[in-house]
Design a protein around this motif. Structure first.
Motif, PDB file in Angstrom:
ATOM      1  N   ASN A 162      43.797  46.389  45.738  1.00 57.94           N
ATOM      2  CA  ASN A 162      44.429  47.356  44.823  1.00 57.94           C
ATOM      3  C   ASN A 162      45.034  48.601  45.397  1.00 57.94           C
ATOM      4  O   ASN A 162      46.211  49.009  45.407  1.00 57.94           O
ATOM      5  N   LYS A 165      47.969  47.860  47.261  1.00 58.57           N
ATOM      6  CA  LYS A 165      49.039  47.625  46.458  1.00 58.57           C
ATOM      7  C   LYS A 165      49.872  48.688  45.795  1.00 58.57           C
ATOM      8  O   LYS A 165      50.970  48.861  45.528  1.00 58.57           O
ATOM      9  N   ASP A 190      42.920  56.015  47.641  1.00 59.20           N
ATOM     10  CA  ASP A 190      44.286  55.785  48.295  1.00 59.20           C
ATOM     11  C   ASP A 190      45.294  57.054  47.909  1.00 59.20           C
ATOM     12  O   ASP A 190      44.613  57.819  46.968  1.00 59.20           O
ATOM     13  N   TYR A 208      42.957  44.667  31.386  1.00 60.19           N
ATOM     14  CA  TYR A 208      43.676  45.928  31.155  1.00 60.19           C
ATOM     15  C   TYR A 208      44.465  45.986  32.214  1.00 60.19           C
ATOM     16  O   TYR A 208      44.016  45.841  33.541  1.00 60.19           O
ATOM     17  N   ARG A 209      45.652  46.451  32.018  1.00 60.81           N
ATOM     18  CA  ARG A 209      46.533  46.989  33.399  1.00 60.81           C
ATOM     19  C   ARG A 209      47.180  48.165  32.744  1.00 60.81           C
ATOM     20  O   ARG A 209      47.629  48.316  31.644  1.00 60.81           O
ATOM     21  N   VAL A 210      47.469  49.204  33.548  1.00 54.02           N
ATOM     22  CA  VAL A 210      48.017  50.475  33.073  1.00 54.02           C
ATOM     23  C   VAL A 210      49.296  50.367  32.963  1.00 54.02           C
ATOM     24  O   VAL A 210      50.016  50.506  31.870  1.00 54.02           O
ATOM     25  N   THR A 215      52.355  45.766  37.286  1.00 48.00           N
ATOM     26  CA  THR A 215      51.269  44.894  37.838  1.00 48.00           C
ATOM     27  C   THR A 215      51.640  43.368  37.811  1.00 48.00           C
ATOM     28  O   THR A 215      51.098  42.666  38.943  1.00 48.00           O
ATOM     29  N   GLY A 220      49.146  40.746  39.829  1.00 50.90           N
ATOM     30  CA  GLY A 220      47.990  40.914  39.546  1.00 50.90           C
ATOM     31  C   GLY A 220      47.488  40.172  38.174  1.00 50.90           C
ATOM     32  O   GLY A 220      48.422  39.563  37.504  1.00 50.90           O
ATOM     33  N   THR A 221      46.300  39.868  38.018  1.00 55.73           N
ATOM     34  CA  THR A 221      45.742  39.287  36.892  1.00 55.73           C
ATOM     35  C   THR A 221      45.208  40.146  35.702  1.00 55.73           C
ATOM     36  O   THR A 221      44.895  39.758  34.563  1.00 55.73           O
ATOM     37  N   GLY A 222      44.723  41.311  36.402  1.00 61.64           N
ATOM     38  CA  GLY A 222      44.187  42.100  35.307  1.00 61.64           C
ATOM     39  C   GLY A 222      42.638  41.848  35.218  1.00 61.64           C
ATOM     40  O   GLY A 222      41.893  42.541  34.493  1.00 61.64           O
ATOM     41  N   LEU A 225      39.092  43.893  38.752  1.00 64.29           N
ATOM     42  CA  LEU A 225      38.152  44.925  38.548  1.00 64.29           C
ATOM     43  C   LEU A 225      37.028  44.429  37.627  1.00 64.29           C
ATOM     44  O   LEU A 225      35.866  45.082  38.008  1.00 64.29           O
TER      45      LEU A 225
HETATM   46  P1  ADP Z   1      45.417  43.768  38.676  1.00 68.75           P
HETATM   47  O1  ADP Z   1      45.008  42.292  38.838  1.00 68.75           O
HETATM   48  O2  ADP Z   1      46.260  44.052  37.586  1.00 68.75           O
HETATM   49  O3  ADP Z   1      45.382  44.609  39.991  1.00 68.75           O
HETATM   50  P2  ADP Z   1      42.608  44.795  38.210  1.00 68.75           P
HETATM   51  O4  ADP Z   1      41.521  44.421  37.215  1.00 68.75           O
HETATM   52  O5  ADP Z   1      42.294  44.867  39.686  1.00 68.75           O
HETATM   53  O6  ADP Z   1      43.933  43.975  37.759  1.00 68.75           O
HETATM   54  O7  ADP Z   1      43.056  46.352  37.984  1.00 68.75           O
HETATM   55  C1  ADP Z   1      43.311  46.635  36.770  1.00 68.75           C
HETATM   56  C2  ADP Z   1      44.435  47.975  36.614  1.00 68.75           C
HETATM   57  O8  ADP Z   1      43.950  49.033  37.051  1.00 68.75           O
HETATM   58  C3  ADP Z   1      45.662  47.541  37.508  1.00 68.75           C
HETATM   59  O9  ADP Z   1      46.504  46.749  36.713  1.00 68.75           O
HETATM   60  C4  ADP Z   1      46.199  48.904  37.642  1.00 68.75           C
HETATM   61  O10 ADP Z   1      46.950  49.359  36.717  1.00 68.75           O
HETATM   62  C5  ADP Z   1      44.820  49.813  37.968  1.00 68.75           C
HETATM   63  N1  ADP Z   1      44.677  49.983  39.237  1.00 68.75           N
HETATM   64  C6  ADP Z   1      43.669  49.386  39.932  1.00 68.75           C
HETATM   65  N2  ADP Z   1      43.370  50.125  40.998  1.00 68.75           N
HETATM   66  C7  ADP Z   1      44.352  50.820  41.254  1.00 68.75           C
HETATM   67  C8  ADP Z   1      44.674  51.884  42.407  1.00 68.75           C
HETATM   68  N3  ADP Z   1      44.173  51.855  43.453  1.00 68.75           N
HETATM   69  N4  ADP Z   1      45.543  52.638  42.094  1.00 68.75           N
HETATM   70  C9  ADP Z   1      46.346  52.633  40.888  1.00 68.75           C
HETATM   71  N5  ADP Z   1      45.976  51.880  40.037  1.00 68.75           N
HETATM   72  C10 ADP Z   1      44.955  50.980  39.999  1.00 68.75           C
END
Ligand code: ADP
Length: 263
Positions: A162, A165, A190, A208-210, A215, A220-222, A225
């Protein structure tokens, strides 16, 4: 007075019983609602790549497009990407479901954590995209954690990928390990896009994805995390995020330290 008091006591107990039933019902409703949302999310997430694949395959099989040497490879590439995305998604889902059913095997061993992290970062630094630097800030003394190295590798994998990315070119990623009294804390920072304040706590929720569009583009799969959180909790640890929009994000997790052996 005694009689009155016991009536009062009975009523209070009845009331307590009633409140317990009520909160059980709302808890049950919450679980049921979450389950439904989860099924809806999964269906949606699977349908998107499938419909994309179908339309590209339809276009290919329509007439002579499949013979077109410039278009056909491009369309097949899309189909391939989408199927890979589905495989990632299904693998993540299987892992979550294993954890939900408590039938996942966590095999814990005594591990020297500082060296463990050092090796993982080494591997990432080697594969990092050009222009990204991963910096290590590790304690000099050895520390021991009772943990499943494969699972912890996966947690770090999710967090560091992440960070990569969402980092700009030329950005630094800092991995810091701090020893506290009973815990060891790992922080991955980061200098990327960051997360709006009101959304920071939600990033550990499933799906959840921002920024959905962005993403998705990044594959990404969301779920990354959400899986990391389950795994850290299975180690009696905690995971959290601090972020400033436009400045960067820090994901931290803490794990219990093994007590020093006496004598
Ligand atoms: P994804 O597979 O979409 O990366 P995650 O569960 O790893 O799913 O992360 C969920 C969401 O959190 C991401 O879609 C992103 O919007 C946000 N996110 C995670 N890590 C970061 C980061 N280092 N900087 C900015 N946004 C992040």
């Amino acid at each position: 007075l005694k009689a009155n008091f016991s009536v009062f006591q009975d009523e209070a107990e009845e009331m307590n019983g009633f409140l317990t039933v009520l909160s059980d019902v709302t808890e049950e409703q919450k679980v049921e609602r979450e389950r439904r949302e989860f099924v809806a999310n999964v269906s949606h997430e699977l349908r998107t790549p499938l419909t994309t694949m179908r339309s590209y395959l339809e276009a290919l099989t329509d007439g002579t497009t499949w013979k077109d040497e410039t278009i056909a490879p491009k369309f097949l590439h899309v189909v391939q990407n989408e199927s890979e995305r589905m495989i990632r998604l299904v693998n993540d889902l299987l892992q979550l479901s294993k954890m939900d059913n408590q039938d996942h095997r966590i095999e814990k061993h005594r591990v020297e954590y500082v060296q463990f992290i050092d090796h993982i970062i080494e591997r990432f630094a080697f594969n990092a995209k050009e222009g990204l630097t991963i910096k290590r800030h590790l304690p000099s003394k050895a520390s021991y954690v009772y943990m499943d190295s494969d699972k912890l590798t996966q947690v770090l994998d999710n967090i560091i990928s992440n960070a990569m990315k969402y980092s700009p070119e030329g950005g630094d990623i800092d991995v810091t390990v701090e020893v506290q009294k009973h815990h060891i804390v790992t922080k991955v920072s980061d200098e990327g896009v960051g997360i709006p304040e009101e959304k920071v706590d939600k990033i550990f929720d499933r799906f959840y994805r921002v920024d959905k569009a962005r993403t998705r583009q990044m594959g990404g799969t969301g779920l990354g995390l959400a899986i990391a959180k389950d795994l850290i909790e299975a180690h009696d640890g905690a995971i959290w995020a601090d972020s400033r929009e436009g400045q960067g994000t820090t994901i931290s997790f803490s794990l219990p330290l093994m007590r020093k052996k006496r004598g």
